[in-house]
Design an enzyme around this catalytic site. Structure first.
Site, PDB file in Angstrom:
ATOM      1  CG  HIS A 156      -4.318  -1.767  -2.055  1.00 59.23           C
ATOM      2  ND1 HIS A 156      -4.821  -2.431  -0.959  1.00 59.23           N
ATOM      3  CD2 HIS A 156      -3.713  -0.654  -1.541  1.00 59.23           C
ATOM      4  CE1 HIS A 156      -4.541  -1.757   0.139  1.00 59.23           C
ATOM      5  NE2 HIS A 156      -3.873  -0.679  -0.178  1.00 59.23           N
ATOM      6  CB  SER A 208      -0.955  -0.050   1.202  1.00 59.94           C
ATOM      7  OG  SER A 208      -1.917   0.971   1.144  1.00 59.94           O
TER       8      SER A 208
END
EC number: 3.4.21.92
Length: 214
Positions: free
Chosen positions: A135, A110
């Site tokens: 993501h 992330s």
């Protein structure tokens, strides 16, 4: 020298290793992270949140003031966290004069993956068994319908900004980044290199080119 917060280190491991250094004035003890900071090594450990980001930013600025010409090494082992905290670190990495070399040990997911790929070109590394995950940003809000709509627009704007940043550092298009981050996208160290998130997988210290012998 600004040291690491005792609370942060204790929460991460339950114990702060100490090292003893011999000087002309006698012995001096450091916690292990402060000792490594002397070698221009900063650790980004655990969840990316505001307090941790402030600590990393302070150390980046301190090391720049110590020597604006010498590289800084940022070692990353993090599942990600708060987007704004990650962007505070990112902006500081781009703002300061020294090159920031990034190295993933364990995982960079992330927001931490964004910081990994934001290192100086040619100086972004992973150890061979590290994992990287990218993501789209996560968000949730409860309240009046109008407020939910406002927060949804903000989440989409943040997603576009993050995609543009990652596209810049991976040399991919924002549209491709958007497609590839539609769901959690896990990569091995080799796959991260092929994708452009890092420049090299390090199998031994000699390749890394770090000046320290630690």
């Amino acid at each position: 020298m600004p040291g690491y917060s005792d609370n942060i280190i204790r929460n991460a491991s339950g114990l702060i290793p100490m090292v003893i250094e011999q000087t002309s004035r006698g012995e001096r003890s450091y916690d292990i992270y402060s000792r490594l900071l002397k070698e221009r090594i900063i650790f980004l450990l655990g969840e990316v949140e505001d307090h941790m980001a402030n600590l990393v930013v302070a150390q980046l600025l301190f090391l720049e003031s110590e020597n604006p010409e010498k590289d800084i090494s940022l070692y990353i082992n993090s599942p990600g966290g708060v987007v704004t905290a990650g962007l505070a670190i990112y902006d500081t990495m781009q703002f300061i004069k020294p090159d920031v070399s990034t190295l993933c040990i364990g995982q960079a997911a992330s927001a931490a993956a964004l910081l990994l790929c934001a290192g100086a070109e040619g100086k972004r590394f992973c150890l061979p068994n590290s994992r990287v995950m990218i993501h789209q940003p996560l968000g949730g809000y409860r309240g009046q319908a109008t407020d939910i709509e406002i927060h949804a627009r903000e989440t989409l704007a943040v997603r576009e900004r993050l995609n543009n940043i990652m596209a810049k550092h991976t040399k991919k298009t924002p549209d491709q980044i958007m497609r590839d981050t539609e769901r959690d996208n896990f990569m091995s160290a080799t796959q991260a290199m092929e994708y452009g998130l890092i420049d090299k997988v390090l199998y031994d210290r000699q390749v890394a080119g770090h000046s320290t012998d630690l």
